[in-house]
Every structure is written in C-alpha cells, then in structure tokens.
Write a protein that holds these residues in place. Sequence first.
Motif, PDB file in Angstrom:
ATOM      1  N   ILE A 149      -7.498   6.740   1.643  1.00 10.52           N
ATOM      2  CA  ILE A 149      -8.418   5.987   2.495  1.00 10.52           C
ATOM      3  C   ILE A 149      -8.954   6.878   3.609  1.00 10.52           C
ATOM      4  O   ILE A 149     -10.157   6.943   3.856  1.00 10.52           O
ATOM      5  N   SER A 150      -8.049   7.590   4.286  1.00  6.04           N
ATOM      6  CA  SER A 150      -8.481   8.489   5.363  1.00  6.04           C
ATOM      7  C   SER A 150      -9.356   9.612   4.822  1.00  6.04           C
ATOM      8  O   SER A 150     -10.367   9.985   5.436  1.00  6.04           O
ATOM      9  N   THR A 164      -0.116   9.318   9.129  1.00  5.88           N
ATOM     10  CA  THR A 164       0.505   8.987   7.848  1.00  5.88           C
ATOM     11  C   THR A 164       1.373  10.136   7.366  1.00  5.88           C
ATOM     12  O   THR A 164       2.487   9.928   6.869  1.00  5.88           O
ATOM     13  N   ASN A 195     -10.351   9.232  11.454  1.00  4.90           N
ATOM     14  CA  ASN A 195      -9.762   9.383  10.128  1.00  4.90           C
ATOM     15  C   ASN A 195      -8.780  10.544  10.074  1.00  4.90           C
ATOM     16  O   ASN A 195      -7.751  10.460   9.400  1.00  4.90           O
ATOM     17  N   ALA A 214      -5.597   9.244  11.708  1.00  4.39           N
ATOM     18  CA  ALA A 214      -4.873   8.358  10.789  1.00  4.39           C
ATOM     19  C   ALA A 214      -4.197   9.164   9.685  1.00  4.39           C
ATOM     20  O   ALA A 214      -3.054   8.882   9.303  1.00  4.39           O
ATOM     21  N   MET A 240       0.850  -1.167   0.000  1.00  6.48           N
ATOM     22  CA  MET A 240       0.000   0.000   0.000  1.00  6.48           C
ATOM     23  C   MET A 240       0.900   1.234   0.000  1.00  6.48           C
ATOM     24  O   MET A 240       1.831   1.342   0.775  1.00  6.48           O
ATOM     25  N   SER A 241       0.615   2.155  -0.874  1.00  3.61           N
ATOM     26  CA  SER A 241       1.458   3.331  -0.998  1.00  3.61           C
ATOM     27  C   SER A 241       1.040   4.415  -0.005  1.00  3.61           C
ATOM     28  O   SER A 241      -0.027   4.362   0.599  1.00  3.61           O
ATOM     29  N   PHE A 242       1.914   5.394   0.095  1.00  2.00           N
ATOM     30  CA  PHE A 242       1.668   6.535   0.973  1.00  2.00           C
ATOM     31  C   PHE A 242       0.399   7.274   0.565  1.00  2.00           C
ATOM     32  O   PHE A 242      -0.448   7.590   1.392  1.00  2.00           O
ATOM     33  N   SER A 286      -2.118   6.142  -1.127  1.00  2.00           N
ATOM     34  CA  SER A 286      -3.293   5.308  -0.919  1.00  2.00           C
ATOM     35  C   SER A 286      -3.782   5.426   0.521  1.00  2.00           C
ATOM     36  O   SER A 286      -4.991   5.479   0.772  1.00  2.00           O
ATOM     37  N   SER A 287      -2.852   5.488   1.460  1.00  2.00           N
ATOM     38  CA  SER A 287      -3.227   5.652   2.873  1.00  2.00           C
ATOM     39  C   SER A 287      -3.941   6.974   3.102  1.00  2.00           C
ATOM     40  O   SER A 287      -4.928   7.041   3.844  1.00  2.00           O
TER      41      SER A 287
END
Length: 147
Positions: free
Chosen positions: A9-10, A135, A128, A131, A1-3, A5-6
């Motif tokens: 998601i949040s 990140t 979120n 998170a 999972m890439s940076f 992508s994280s």
Amino acid sequence: MSFMSSLNISGSGMTAQKFRLDIISQNIANAEVTRTEDGTPYRRQMTVLNSVNTIPTGSFRDALSSELSNQNAGVQVGAVVEDPSALVPVYDPSHPDANADGYVMYPNVSTAQEMVDAMGASRAYEANVTAFNATKAIALKALEIGK
C-alpha cells in the motif's frame, strides 16, 4: 491485513505520487508553450488516482473478511486527463502564433497552482515513506521477540 500488504500500500502510494510529481513538472516546463505538435497550445495535465481494490457490497462481515484477505490494496494512476479550463489570451500581435485579433493563446497552467500541487504530492510521498518505515520497524521489533 498482512505485513507485505501494508508495504505494498505504501509502495503504491509512493509510485503514484512520484508519477503525479512528474506530470506537475511537465506542466511547469510547458507553461509558455503556445504551439505543440498538433498546432494547439499546451493544456495542463492532471492525474486521476484510483483505489486498486473494489469496495465490496453486502454485510460488514463480508467487507471485513474481504479486506483482511485482500493482497491487492493500494492506489494507482487511473488516468492522465487534460484540464478543461480556458486558455489564457495575451495580446501580442508580433508573436508568430497570434490570431487575427493579435491575441496569443497561452496554456492554462498556473505555476503557483502547480507549486501548491507539487507540495501536496511531496507531502503525500513523505507520508507514505513514513508509513513504510513504521511498518518495517514494527516487523523488525516483532522479529526481536523470538530472541
């Protein structure tokens, strides 16, 4: 999972929870509305959240490689549906919307339930944000390694 992508998601979680809070506030605002544009009492609205990505079928290796390469992960609002629970009858024969028996049908909105839902959506939004910030902090620390 890439940076990124994280972060996506949040971000999608924050967007979904903000929309959920908007629907909750709409429910609270219409808790006493006995006649909408179509002539019926307001009905409580609920949000349905869905996962953006699909669950792969097959081996664990296929699922893992699919997740690691997936850039479209997160959550989205799938639909806004009406609560099918019964409306609340209140005896008030002087009300203009009273039926022949003198009962007025009020919306199926419980402000206590809406406040509980609002607290849950608010906490999910805060999670979120936490998170997202974690990140971001990890990425900044990783950039400091090269100094």
